[in-house]
Write an enzyme that holds these catalytic residues in place. Structure first.
Site, PDB file in Angstrom:
ATOM      1  N   CYS A  52      -6.569  -3.439  -2.522  1.00  0.00           N
ATOM      2  CA  CYS A  52      -6.131  -3.288  -1.027  1.00  0.00           C
ATOM      3  C   CYS A  52      -6.766  -2.092  -0.483  1.00  0.00           C
ATOM      4  O   CYS A  52      -6.944  -2.084   0.881  1.00  0.00           O
ATOM      5  CB  CYS A  52      -4.604  -3.218  -0.747  1.00  0.00           C
ATOM      6  SG  CYS A  52      -3.918  -1.908  -1.900  1.00  0.00           S
ATOM      7  N   HIS A  81       0.372   0.165  -1.938  1.00  0.00           N
ATOM      8  CA  HIS A  81      -0.304  -1.027  -0.933  1.00  0.00           C
ATOM      9  C   HIS A  81      -0.829  -0.274   0.400  1.00  0.00           C
ATOM     10  O   HIS A  81      -0.137   0.423   0.884  1.00  0.00           O
ATOM     11  CB  HIS A  81       0.483  -2.264  -0.489  1.00  0.00           C
ATOM     12  CG  HIS A  81      -0.086  -3.106   0.164  1.00  0.00           C
ATOM     13  ND1 HIS A  81      -1.465  -3.724  -0.214  1.00  0.00           N
ATOM     14  CD2 HIS A  81      -0.094  -3.598   1.454  1.00  0.00           C
ATOM     15  CE1 HIS A  81      -1.962  -4.745   0.699  1.00  0.00           C
ATOM     16  NE2 HIS A  81      -1.010  -4.300   1.775  1.00  0.00           N
TER      17      HIS A  81
END
Length: 1385
Positions: free
Chosen positions: A201, A504
């Site tokens: 990510c 994330h």
């Protein structure tokens, strides 16, 4: 009368209205009940649909309860209506047996025909069609459109959005007050997402930011790749160019980044490593600069991202200034200063603190070159030039030195949409008497931007600058500079959600085309608002002290990118029409590739994938397996040709001698053939397109002169084995097909035609399950009533033998089949020293063959007598009177019997055959005497002594765990019913020494319960069992079970140095004791002089020691290794001895295997151990100079005193382990009331742990322990503190943690109470001087010590608490990939 309006707006009486409503409700209920009643007659199919096309709905489920007759097109209509999509714009995949198969919306098959199961949950997934999201139905589009996207009436939050199959990135970071934004189609946002490979990510966020930067994207498009100079796979700029083109032109919802990461030189493991996005930005820019050398883009990174600042030190007395110029690619901004209780509230505050000078005074005074002395000075940074693209890194990750953990700061820090950098430029140029450019160490190391958070390079050319540079401009020019030239607008916010351990990343990016903000969250792209941006400021409620921001929201901005507002330089995105020619060609190639991929997906979606089997006529008649992938429109004839090539039958069998039939692998059942359907499409023939089916296909072959037999649905398959009582053989199977409604008489006629046997004298035995034999004797009974199923196994015998008149369970047929079902094949490897296996048993014992034959006959007679007696016992136990059985043929059965596919030796070969029947049983002592004579004397004169040529397996030397407990556990598994049945009409020696009849009777009578209890008790008493009964007679003499052995040559040649092997066919109900005695002639020694090791799949060997256990846990083709050495007797235990080295890095070292006996004293065991230690370990020890002590895993325990007796004072068990400890002096432990404690001093002033010292206490008093510790250390009693060690020995702990982590000086008076619980020898106690302060260390010294401790504790297997996760260094390889270190794990 009161009137009320009716439904037709007519006035009706109120009472009439009531009765009218009541009747209407009744009719409606009646109608509903009728519908329910009709629906109840048809089964329902419960379908649970997961919508995977939308991150908002991925965790939701749509439930449909449909009639079983619903067709697939109707299913698609119902799902479309339920989900709110346009039918035909999505696909449905059905999860069956773990695999996902696509559903065909054009098929008219019903749900049950397709394989859906009524009454059960059927899981489906709603997926994109051709890589595009489903279209929302028109009514929903209107609703969505009316709501608006830029209104603040709807609460939205940009992320992180839930992602399927993303490992390591949490999806529950959002605050309860946040709501997720709407996920729009690509057609609505105009942007394409990036697929998260696993934990990439951070990469996706940076790539989307660079893509949305017009200047970077356009420059990348202008660069042209030369394929002749570089491999496109390893070219980073080329792969980025391709990726950006796909992001701009692809119709897909999301695209892969694997080509880009492959150009980085990364393998698949890199996808599972999460890194810092700012670190990636620096590393990627460095790689691009290397790749762009000698091109127009060589200085692109510096032109866009590089700024300059001055690092200076100014003397406050004379004004002398020392300075140097540094470059930077990003500015690291501190969230909260070290030691401060409040964080900076905004980016402007943090920037002001960044340029705020520091005063050097007191001990930190600066040595001025002009004043020639130490003076007060001012040290700081001044910005000279800001880059066109300004990157600000918010330093949210820090290190907490109190907990020794990396932490994340979630404090609130606001940032403006437009940032004026004018106040932070070096506008005040204070004139000093003399300024000089220098590089002295004071200016370079203190306060320079050479931190690991900043990208910089030392620039020797101080005067060269580009862009906005104010250091050389006059004061007039500075004043005239327009303020707008230093105004930057925010266009990218890279957000981190999670903790310092992991989380994330996603990006919020503003498009310069329309000014709209978007959330780029991996494959999901959505529109967001300014309110969503403000929610990334972070923040917590209240003040909880330093490093307490873990209580705040974990979702906050981490990197900000601003662009200078300059109309003359601000670029726009290139349109497709304006692309350079090489980019247009690349776009065309990518479109063709995408179309090809789309066509391939379409083919894949219409491909039937089914298991294919074939009994290959050449390759050892083995059943081969493969996967047949055939397009649904291919005919059966074409599919047969494909299967023919797949199974490599070309040149072996003609194609016209092959056909495909429906097959059930599990039941080995041929379901049906496809006569006349050669031109039928496979999609129709198989019932639709699936990735897995409930059935398989078999490619059947025949010889040219044969004709294929048609297989009709409804038939059952029967494998018929012909039994010959004269030769005691069971023939290989012959397959026939029958119907379940056929009678037994008709079935016999069918078998007679296939086998050419007489149906009148035929006996048919059905094996319903493993060794469950049933005689089919009722003529008119159907096969279905007898329990026939799809695939069946029967045995048939047809002869005039009187065995027909005998009760089935007493017949020779039953005995032969029972033995056939229980016989297993074992590969036995013999020791090298054993005699040759080509001799007969008579030659081995030195006797005459004829005498041996006579002895065999006599032994057969004795076996027959036992069989007859056992049969009589069984008759007495039976509920119904049974007829006596003839035993005239049983001699042959017990002597020359065989099992399926093993030929019996001919009578002429029998005397010379190397296959030896176990019926030749000799008394154990007589055999031992003959072996002694044959070997020339007294090699084995004392069977009690250790065998001189004893072998030791690798597992005995290297395996620290139990070597026979695994095997004994397997052997002690419960016996199934077939183990308890009568074998060869004789009592079966089972695990408890009882025969099968006595066990059967013990289930009905309490008279035999005592025997079973005796067996259980004996098993607990000893790790092994005696081979002899109470009278000293061999237990193997009292029974007979089938045993047959023959020489065997190993095909792989893996035999060690001439090692010989025998192939043994044996009844698995035989005990280990009897099995060993049957092996005596082949090994050449008595069963007490060799050991049996079971070999497992990984070549690990475990010794089998329980002699009264059966071989029921063994199966066909298991391997056994025989090793010479004295086997254990009753009351003996195999013991592993380890040396205890308390002050070594490896405190536990294996020494030897030995044997301890019940009733032996510790001193006697030490005496027997000393010669072994001297011979095998070169340890020459005096009996008073070492001790034995208990070993529990790796922990030392109770010290064993010389007069202790095993089993009386010391509990001993099979595969026991003990520690041997060499003493420095005489033994201090004299009594069991004493307590031996291992102590270790901690010296904080030196940050060091002293070696272990043993302290022997007379009681469990804390005062006595302190006195002893004070005595050996010299620490005053009042200053002495102690703490119990944690974990397994040696209770390792970091010197950085021990001072505060252990429970020092517990308030107890005795050691055997909470929290100490020191009740046994071997406890670890740390102690220290309470007045001793820890050594003061600089940060560098502490970091160095931390590394040393981490290395030391990792080697010992200790968990290093302050280093919870070791990150792999982020690297981009310009040469295609990393060079593997051969020594690296």
């Amino acid at each position: 009368m009161e009137m009320v309006p009716s439904e037709e707006n007519q006035l009706v009486p109120k009472e009439g209205m009531f009765w009218s409503c009541r009747q209407s409700i009744f009719n409606e209920m009646k109608k509903r009940f009728s519908q329910i009643e009709n629906a109840a007659e048809e089964p329902r199919v419960l379908c649970i649909v997961q919508d995977t096309t939308n991150a908002k709905t991925v965790n939701e489920r749509l439930t449909l309860n449909l009639p079983a007759s619903t067709t697939l097109p109707k299913l698609f209509e119902d799902v479309a209506h339920k989900a709110g999509y346009v039918n035909g714009t999505f696909d449905l995949a059905w999860r069956k047996t773990g695999d996902m198969g696509s559903l065909d919306p054009s098929s008219e098959m019903s749900l049950t025909e397709f394989g859906f199961e009524p009454g059960k949950r059927n899981f489906l997934q709603l997926t994109d069609k051709d890589g595009e999201q489903p279209q929302i139905a028109s009514d929903e589009l209107g609703t969505a459109g009316s709501s608006g996207l830029d209104d603040s009436s709807q609460e939205r939050f940009i992320g992180p959005l839930p992602r399927d199959c993303t490992v390591g990135c949490s999806s529950d970071y959002s605050s309860p007050s946040y709501s997720y934004s709407s996920i729009l189609n690509k057609s609505d946002t105009g942007y394409v997402g990036l697929v998260n490979q696993a934990m990439t990510c951070y990469l996706n966020s940076l790539l989307q930011t660079l893509f949305m930067t017009p200047e970077f994207r356009n420059a990348l498009y202008n660069w042209e790749f030369e394929e002749s100079e570089e491999d496109p796979v390893t070219s980073i700029p080329y792969q980025l160019q391709r990726l950006f083109l796909l992001l701009q032109t692809s119709k897909k919802r999301a695209i892969e980044t694997t080509d880009v990461t492959r150009s980085f030189g990364w393998d698949s493991s890199e996808a599972w490593q999460q890194h810092d996005v700012q670190e990636l930005c620096r590393v990627m820019f460095d790689a691009l600069e290397q790749k762009w050398k000698q091109t127009e883009q060589a200085d692109l990174i510096n032109q866009l991202y590089q700024g300059k600042l001055k690092d200076y030190v100014r003397c406050l007395e004379c004004g002398y200034e020392s300075w140097r110029i540094d470059t930077y690619l990003d500015i690291p901004l501190v969230i909260r200063p070290f030691g401060a209780s409040q964080a900076y509230g905004s980016v402007e505050e943090a920037l002001q603190a960044f340029v705020q000078p520091e005063t050097l005074d007191g001990a930190n005074q600066y040595f001025c070159e002009r004043c020639k002395k130490k003076c007060d000075a001012r040290k700081g940074l001044r910005f000279l030039h800001f880059p066109y693209l300004l990157t600000l890194q918010l330093k949210r990750f820090d290190f907490d030195y109190t907990t020794m953990h990396r932490i994340k700061l979630n404090d609130r820090m606001s940032f403006p949409e437009e940032l004026d950098m004018g106040p932070f430029i070096d506008v005040e140029d204070e004139k000093s008497p003399q300024t000089e450019s220098c590089t002295d160490s004071g200016a370079e190391n203190e306060g320079s931007c050479h931190s690991d958070q900043m990208s910089n390079d030392f620039s020797a050319d101080d005067g060269v600058d580009e862009g906005i540079c104010l250091d050389s401009a006059s004061s007039t020019e500075r004043v005239l500079k327009p303020k707008s030239s230093l105004t930057f607008e925010l266009f990218s916010v890279m957000v981190h959600s999670g903790s310092a351990a992991g989380g994330h990343y996603y990006a919020c990016i503003k498009s310069f085309s329309d000014g709209q903000w978007y959330s780029f969250n991996d494959q999901h792209v959505s529109k967001i608002t300014q309110e969503d941006i403000r929610k990334t400021y972070g923040g917590s409620s209240g003040s909880r002290g330093y490093y307490s921001s873990a209580f705040a929201s974990s979702t906050n901005a981490y990197m900000l990118i601003y662009r200078l507002k300059d109309p003359s330089r601000n670029a726009k995105y290139l349109d497709c029409d304006d692309f350079p020619e090489h980019i247009k060609h690349l776009v065309q190639r990518e479109k063709e590739s995408e179309e090809q991929e789309k066509r391939q997906r379409e083919i894949e979606r219409n491909t039937c994938k089914i298991k294919l089997f074939c009994m290959h006529p050449v390759k050892m008649m083995a059943m081969m397996e493969n996967k047949l992938e055939v397009h649904k429109d291919k005919t059966l004839r074409e599919a047969t040709e494909m299967a023919y090539k797949l199974m490599e039958l070309d040149g072996v069998v003609p194609l016209d001698c092959c056909r495909l039939v429906k097959y059930d692998e599990f039941h080995e059942y041929l379901e049906r053939s496809y006569e006349g359907e050669e031109d039928t499409p496979m999609g129709l023939l198989l019932g639709g397109v699936k990735s897995s089916y409930m059935f398989d296909l078999l490619l059947e072959t025949r010889r040219p002169e044969q004709v294929f037999q048609p297989y009709k649905p409804g038939e059952v398959m029967v494998k018929v084995h012909v039994v010959d009582l004269k030769t005691d053989t069971v023939a290989p199977p012959v397959s026939i097909r029958a119907y379940l409604n056929q009678s037994i008489t008709e079935f016999k006629q069918l078998i007679a035609q296939a086998t050419e046997l007489s149906a009148e004298t035929m006996r048919v035995v059905l094996e319903r399950c493993y060794n469950d034999l049933r005689l089919l004797y009722v003529p008119n009974k159907t096969l279905k009533a007898e329990g026939f199923f799809r695939s069946n196994k029967v045995f048939v015998e047809s002869s005039e033998s009187p065995d027909h008149q005998v009760t089935f369970t007493d017949s020779l047929l039953w005995k032969l089949l029972d033995r056939h079902g229980n016989t297993i094949r074992l590969f036995v490897s013999l020791p090298v020293q054993s005699p040759g296996t080509n001799r007969t048993i008579c030659q081995k014992v030195g006797g005459d063959p004829e005498e041996c034959s006579e002895g065999s006959k006599g032994n057969r007679n004795s076996v027959e007598t036992i069989l007859e007696e056992s049969t009589e016992k069984l008759k007495n136990l039976s509920l119904q009177p049974q007829q006596g059985s003839s035993t005239s043929d049983s001699q042959k059965s017990s002597d020359t019997s065989d099992f399926e596919q093993i030929e019996s030796p001919s009578p002429s070969q029998e005397p010379d055959s190397s296959s030896v029947s176990a019926v030749v049983a000799v008394d154990n002592r007589e055999l031992e005497n003959r072996i002694r004579v044959a070997s020339g004397g007294g090699a084995y004169s004392d069977p009690e002594t250790q065998f001189p040529g004893e072998e030791r397996s690798d597992s005995e030397v290297n395996n620290d765990r139990s070597t026979s407990s695994v095997d004994s556990d397997i052997l002690s598994s419960s016996h199934s019913s077939d183990t308890l049945c009568n074998a060869d009409s004789g009592p079966i020696q089972l695990a408890n020494g009882l025969d099968s009849h006595s066990i059967t009777s013990s289930r009905r009578s309490k008279a035999n319960e005592g025997k079973k209890e005796t067996w259980d008790t004996a098993e607990e008493d000893s790790g092994t069992d005696s081979e002899y009964d109470e009278n000293g007679k061999s237990k193997a003499e009292s029974y007979y079970l089938y045993f047959r052995a023959e020489p065997y040559a190993q095909e792989d040649g893996s035999g060690e140095g001439g090692q010989k092997c025998v192939l043994v066919h044996v009844d698995k109900r035989i005990t280990l004791s009897a099995f060993k005695q049957n092996l005596e002639p082949f090994v050449g020694v008595t069963s007490t002089q060799f050991k049996v090791f079971r070999v497992y799949a990984n070549n690990q060997e475990f010794e089998s020691v329980r002699l009264n256990e059966t071989l029921s846990s063994f199966s066909d083709d298991n391997k056994i290794t025989i090793r010479l050495g004295r086997a254990l007797k009753k009351g003996e235990y195999r013991v592993k001895v380890y040396q205890l080295l308390v002050n070594d890095a490896e405190p536990c070292k294996f020494l030897v295997d030995t044997v301890f006996a019940k009733g032996m004293t510790v001193k006697q065991s030490k005496e027997e151990l000393m010669p072994q230690l001297k011979d095998q370990c070169k340890l020459d020890l005096n009996i008073d100079k070492f001790r034995l002590r208990k070993k529990t895993w790796k922990n030392p325990g109770t010290v064993f005193l010389d007069y202790h007796v095993y089993e009386e004072d010391i509990n001993i068990s099979s595969n026991w382990e003990v520690f041997l400890e060499v003493l420095d002096g005489p033994e201090k432990m004299k009594s069991m009331s004493q307590l031996a404690v291992l102590t270790r001093r901690w010296t904080p002033a030196q940050m060091k742990l002293e070696p272990f010292q043993e302290v022997v206490l007379e009681s469990s008093s804390v005062e006595e322990l302190k006195e002893k510790l004070s005595e050996i250390s010299g620490v005053p009693l009042e200053n002495l503190e102690f703490a119990k060690g944690r974990g397994t020995f040696p209770c390792d702990i970091s010197v950085l943690e021990i001072h505060q982590d252990l429970d020092w000086n517990p308030k107890v008076s005795t050691l055997n109470v909470w929290p100490l619980y020191i009740c046994d020898d071997g406890a670890v106690v740390f102690y220290r001087d309470s007045t001793e302060e820890p050594m003061e260390q600089s940060e560098d010294e502490r970091n160095e010590l931390m590394k040393k401790e981490s290395s030391r504790l990792l080697k010992t297997g200790h968990r290093v608490s302050y280093s919870p996760r070791k990150e792999k260094a982020l690297k981009i390889y310009l040469d295609g990939g990393p060079v593997k270190d051969p020594g690296q794990d």
